[in-house]
Scaffold this motif. Structure first.
Motif, mmCIF file in Angstrom:
data_model
loop_
_atom_site.group_PDB
_atom_site.id
_atom_site.type_symbol
_atom_site.label_atom_id
_atom_site.label_comp_id
_atom_site.label_asym_id
_atom_site.label_seq_id
_atom_site.Cartn_x
_atom_site.Cartn_y
_atom_site.Cartn_z
ATOM 1 N N VAL A 90 54.748 79.666 37.733
ATOM 2 C CA VAL A 90 53.457 79.218 37.213
ATOM 3 C C VAL A 90 53.496 79.063 35.696
ATOM 4 O O VAL A 90 53.121 78.009 35.151
ATOM 5 C CB VAL A 90 52.333 80.191 37.633
ATOM 6 N N ILE A 91 53.935 80.089 34.982
ATOM 7 C CA ILE A 91 53.970 80.019 33.520
ATOM 8 C C ILE A 91 55.029 79.028 33.028
ATOM 9 O O ILE A 91 54.764 78.260 32.091
ATOM 10 C CB ILE A 91 54.183 81.416 32.920
ATOM 11 N N PRO A 92 56.233 78.988 33.620
ATOM 12 C CA PRO A 92 57.166 77.930 33.214
ATOM 13 C C PRO A 92 56.588 76.527 33.386
ATOM 14 O O PRO A 92 56.899 75.629 32.589
ATOM 15 C CB PRO A 92 58.370 78.151 34.139
ATOM 16 N N ALA A 93 55.747 76.351 34.399
ATOM 17 C CA ALA A 93 55.106 75.047 34.590
ATOM 18 C C ALA A 93 54.171 74.727 33.434
ATOM 19 O O ALA A 93 54.164 73.602 32.908
ATOM 20 C CB ALA A 93 54.346 75.018 35.906
ATOM 21 N N VAL A 94 53.384 75.713 33.009
ATOM 22 C CA VAL A 94 52.490 75.506 31.873
ATOM 23 C C VAL A 94 53.294 75.197 30.614
ATOM 24 O O VAL A 94 52.953 74.293 29.844
ATOM 25 C CB VAL A 94 51.604 76.747 31.651
ATOM 26 N N ALA A 95 54.368 75.949 30.396
ATOM 27 C CA ALA A 95 55.212 75.720 29.221
ATOM 28 C C ALA A 95 55.816 74.320 29.243
ATOM 29 O O ALA A 95 55.858 73.628 28.217
ATOM 30 C CB ALA A 95 56.319 76.778 29.165
ATOM 31 N N GLY A 96 56.272 73.885 30.403
ATOM 32 C CA GLY A 96 56.850 72.549 30.504
ATOM 33 C C GLY A 96 55.833 71.461 30.225
ATOM 34 O O GLY A 96 56.122 70.494 29.498
ATOM 35 N N LEU A 97 54.635 71.608 30.777
ATOM 36 C CA LEU A 97 53.580 70.625 30.529
ATOM 37 C C LEU A 97 53.246 70.548 29.042
ATOM 38 O O LEU A 97 52.970 69.468 28.508
ATOM 39 C CB LEU A 97 52.333 70.993 31.329
ATOM 40 N N ALA A 98 53.281 71.696 28.363
ATOM 41 C CA ALA A 98 52.959 71.730 26.939
ATOM 42 C C ALA A 98 53.966 70.959 26.105
ATOM 43 O O ALA A 98 53.656 70.526 24.989
ATOM 44 C CB ALA A 98 52.898 73.179 26.462
ATOM 45 N N LEU A 99 55.166 70.767 26.644
ATOM 46 C CA LEU A 99 56.235 70.129 25.876
ATOM 47 C C LEU A 99 56.440 68.656 26.226
ATOM 48 O O LEU A 99 57.304 68.009 25.640
ATOM 49 C CB LEU A 99 57.548 70.892 26.102
ATOM 50 N N PHE A 100 55.672 68.128 27.180
ATOM 51 C CA PHE A 100 55.837 66.726 27.568
ATOM 52 C C PHE A 100 55.689 65.788 26.374
ATOM 53 O O PHE A 100 56.477 64.856 26.181
ATOM 54 C CB PHE A 100 54.814 66.346 28.645
ATOM 55 N N GLY A 101 54.663 66.008 25.553
ATOM 56 C CA GLY A 101 54.418 65.131 24.410
ATOM 57 C C GLY A 101 55.549 65.182 23.409
ATOM 58 O O GLY A 101 56.003 64.154 22.906
ATOM 59 N N ALA A 102 56.024 66.402 23.108
ATOM 60 C CA ALA A 102 57.126 66.551 22.159
ATOM 61 C C ALA A 102 58.401 65.918 22.698
ATOM 62 O O ALA A 102 59.155 65.283 21.953
ATOM 63 C CB ALA A 102 57.359 68.036 21.868
ATOM 64 N N PHE A 103 58.629 66.053 24.014
ATOM 65 C CA PHE A 103 59.825 65.465 24.614
ATOM 66 C C PHE A 103 59.778 63.943 24.540
ATOM 67 O O PHE A 103 60.756 63.292 24.156
ATOM 68 C CB PHE A 103 59.952 65.916 26.065
ATOM 69 N N GLY A 104 58.643 63.365 24.889
ATOM 70 C CA GLY A 104 58.508 61.913 24.847
ATOM 71 C C GLY A 104 58.701 61.366 23.449
ATOM 72 O O GLY A 104 59.384 60.352 23.244
ATOM 73 N N SER A 105 58.116 62.047 22.456
ATOM 74 C CA SER A 105 58.257 61.604 21.077
ATOM 75 C C SER A 105 59.707 61.708 20.613
ATOM 76 O O SER A 105 60.224 60.813 19.933
ATOM 77 C CB SER A 105 57.357 62.449 20.166
ATOM 78 N N ALA A 106 60.376 62.806 20.992
ATOM 79 C CA ALA A 106 61.770 62.994 20.583
ATOM 80 C C ALA A 106 62.681 61.932 21.197
ATOM 81 O O ALA A 106 63.561 61.384 20.522
ATOM 82 C CB ALA A 106 62.241 64.394 20.981
ATOM 83 N N VAL A 107 62.472 61.623 22.469
ATOM 84 C CA VAL A 107 63.286 60.598 23.132
ATOM 85 C C VAL A 107 63.074 59.241 22.465
ATOM 86 O O VAL A 107 64.036 58.500 22.204
ATOM 87 C CB VAL A 107 62.960 60.523 24.634
ATOM 88 N N GLN A 108 61.819 58.920 22.188
ATOM 89 C CA GLN A 108 61.522 57.627 21.574
ATOM 90 C C GLN A 108 62.210 57.485 20.217
ATOM 91 O O GLN A 108 62.833 56.458 19.933
ATOM 92 C CB GLN A 108 60.009 57.471 21.404
#
Length: 391
Positions: free
Chosen positions: A324-342
């Motif tokens: 449950v908590i790893p899921a929340v942590a992962g969701l929190a990083l979606f924006g940072a991941f997308g920006s970094a990939v771009q």
């Protein structure tokens, strides 16, 4: 002055409270995950969260009050994600504490030696962002893996995030955290688990540092680079976009001292806020730019108040059902991941070195006791040097 034109005394204060709430609830799970990964016990991780909350709160108050700007500080969320990817190092938690102190020294060194900041800026952004993206990838996969592992616990969290992202993106991750909290509390009530009130009281747990080559090269250097490239430099740019020139050396001095003070208690690094900086610096916080500094002070006070609840948040993470908590942590990083990939693949001429950097960082390999993040930088710079040789 009419009632309509009179500035609201509460508007910037409210903006500061919102900034702190969004910043804290969106990423505290990432911080705890990272601290646990490098060897912290539950009490040591809770101490680290407390130390970070207090030091970044004090940094907000000092910088905003002194310079009359809505300058806000934050913990290094990409840095916490880096710790989660690094996992345990030789020397354990004391070696991690030593690495945090080295990061503080490097930040302070940028105040005395401006060329050090220039050296960090000389690292191609594509490679720095590719390293960050590779580090974030395993964490961002967690929500999907969690759906398989614990569908009844993770699916409601993901659905809440998706719906709120459609309606109010700023509150998507905090809403997912609230859903996760309901799931945790319901699980505690159903199982009859008793929670010791003592674990809910915030307390510092100090650790004597040790310094090892593996922790300095494998933790401190990548953490410093990620903090500077993904937080401090973008933080300056965000503030400039709203008309504020943040004083670089005083900002690094305050955040460097804050990092040094928080490190023995488990705080990995504080820095200038980047994404959340806009919440306090934008016109929505206060139409009059000269009064937005109040939002910065309010953010700092709110962080300190939230720090008083750090043990409660740490207990929720400890008692949460699997995934449950790893899921929340992962969701929190979606924006940072997308920006970094771009940013990593935006320039076709830099794409191949960035791809190599990303893959090495995502692999998690550790050679000679040094983490994959460092080797990713080495590999990316090496490939770039060969491909650009003579051009």
């Amino acid at each position: 002055m009419s009632t309509v034109d009179r500035p609201s005394p509460t508007r910037p204060i409210t903006a500061g409270i919102v900034t702190a709430l969004v910043g804290f609830t969106s990423s505290f799970a990432v911080v705890l995950t990272g601290l646990h990964a490098v060897g912290a016990t539950p009490s040591q991780a809770a101490s680290g969260l407390l130390a970070l909350s207090l030091t970044m709160g004090a940094a907000c108050i000092i910088l905003a009050w002194r310079y009359r700007m809505p300058i806000t500080s934050a913990w290094s969320t990409p840095g916490a994600a880096l710790l989660a990817a690094i996992s345990a190092v030789d020397g354990g938690w004391p070696a991690a504490i030593g690495a945090f102190l080295v990061v503080a020294a490097l930040i302070l060194l940028t105040v005395l030696v401006p060329s050090l900041g220039a050296l960090i800026a000389a690292i191609p952004p594509s490679i720095a962002q590719a390293m960050l993206a590779g580090v974030l990838l395993p964490l961002c996969i967690a929500p999907f893996a969690g759906i398989v592992t614990n569908p009844w616990g993770v699916v409601p969290v993901v659905l809440t995030w998706l719906v709120v992202t459609r309606i109010a993106p700023r509150w998507a991750v905090p809403a997912a955290f609230v859903t996760a909290t309901v799931i945790v509390v319901a699980g505690i009530a159903a199982s009859g688990t008793e929670v010791d009130p003592a674990v809910l009281v915030p307390a510092f747990t100090l650790t004597a540092p040790t310094f090892t080559v593996g922790s300095i090269v494998g933790i401190a250097l990548p953490l410093f680079i990620v903090t500077m490239a993904s937080q401090n430099v973008p933080g300056i740019a965000v503030m400039r976009s709203f008309g504020y020139e943040v004083p670089w050396r005083p900002a690094m001095l305050v955040t460097g001292i804050g990092t040094a003070l928080g490190a023995p208690a488990g705080g990995h690094a504080i820095n200038l806020a980047a994404i959340s900086a806009a919440l306090a610096a934008a016109p929505d916080a206060e139409p009059d730019p000269a009064r937005r500094w109040i939002a910065g002070v309010s953010t700092g006070v709110s962080y300190i108040v939230l720090g008083g609840l750090s043990a409660v948040f740490a207990a929720l993470v400890l008692l949460a059902p699997a995934a449950v908590i790893p899921a929340v942590a992962g969701l929190a990083l979606f924006g940072a991941f997308g920006s970094a990939v771009q940013q990593a693949i935006d320039d076709p001429g830099e794409r191949m070195p960035a791809v190599v950097t990303f893959l090495v960082a995502a692999s998690g390999i550790a050679l000679l006791g040094i983490s994959a993040a460092f080797w990713a930088l080495v590999a990316g710079l090496l490939v770039r040097g060969v491909l650009h040789l003579g051009r």
